[in-house]
Design a protein around this motif. Structure first.
Motif: not given
Length: 269
Positions: A28-31, A36-37, A100-102
């Motif tokens: 799950t990407l924070i932004l 990012e994807k 909580k990924t960046r």
């Protein structure tokens, strides 16, 4: 008819393993930006693998523990835990969660950040732990995972930094063959097939021996003479080329003698 428990249990585990297959969609990407994807999608070959490093492997080490990392997968049965520290006494410390990924990426590297780990007891203002994994391109090393450093003396923004060398993030080098190179390769392949096939045909079917086994030997032996004849026909002129005279030629004898000969009939006889 009820199935026995010894059959139901393995079947349940098998089905559960199929449903719970790890992939980057678990993160799950924070932004959640498109860039990012795209970067996270490049880490798909690394999913479902455990990368472990042992720390304090020596006689003088006061404490021995290990770190295990997964790309968007549960480590050690810990739900949502992407990186976990395992101590020698069996204690587990959650360093970062993949929910909580960046992620930041370059041409041959990816920085994967897991946030939301267990909070520090006394360090770093008791903020949550954070793991930063630098995934670098290396074609010679496959899955070489190591600890770089741990920053925990600052009042905030503490983190664990790891490094993973793998070929999964190496850029794909496109083929640089030009059109001329491709044509030469095709011609060479056709020529090789012609010589090999003709040699086999001449030897097996015709029964030729020696140089006669070469396909169309009579033609190729005369290729030099034929080329010379063609060059001679195109580049050289043949026969006597007669041009109509445009002026009267000048005699080589002196003109005075010729004038005297013409006046001889005027003399008296």
């Amino acid at each position: 008819m009820l199935l026995p428990m010894r059959i139901i249990t393995p079947l349940f585990l098998l089905l559960g393993g199929v449903r719970g297959k790890d992939n980057v969609d678990n993160c799950t990407l924070i932004l959640g930006s498109d860039s990012e994807k795209k970067v996270l999608r490049s880490l798909e070959p690394l999913t479902g693998q455990n990368f472990t490093v042992l720390v304090g492997d020596g006689k003088e080490a006061k404490e021995k523990y290990s770190y295990t990392f997964q790309v968007c997968g549960d480590v050690g049965g810990e739900k949502k835990a992407g990186l976990v520290q395992f101590k020698e006494d069996g204690t587990k410390v959650r360093i970062g969660n993949y929910d909580k990924t960046r992620v930041i990426g370059g041409s041959d590297w990816v920085l994967l950040i897991y946030e939301g780990g267990e909070k520090y007891d006394t360090h770093c203002s008791q903020e949550a732990r954070k793991a930063m994994v630098m995934i670098s391109c290396s074609k010679s090393k496959k899955g070489d995972f190591s600890v770089v450093l741990e920053v925990r003396d600052s009042p905030q923004d503490c983190y664990y930094l790891f490094e993973l060398d793998t070929s999964a993030v190496c850029p794909v080098i496109p083929s640089k063959l030009s059109a001329g190179s491709i044509i030469l390769i095709v011609v060479f392949c056709c020529l090789s097939a012609y010589i090999t096939g003709g040699f086999i045909y001449q030897r097996v079917v015709v029964g030729a021996k020696g140089v006669d086994q070469f396909p169309n030997y009579a033609f190729w032996s005369e290729i030099g003479n034929l080329s010379a004849d063609g060059c001679d026909f195109v580049c050289r002129s043949r026969g006597n080329r007669e041009e109509p005279p445009t002026y009267r030629g000048v005699a080589t004898e002196p003109l005075e003698d010729e004038r005297d000969e013409r006046d001889d009939h005027l003399l008296p006889m």
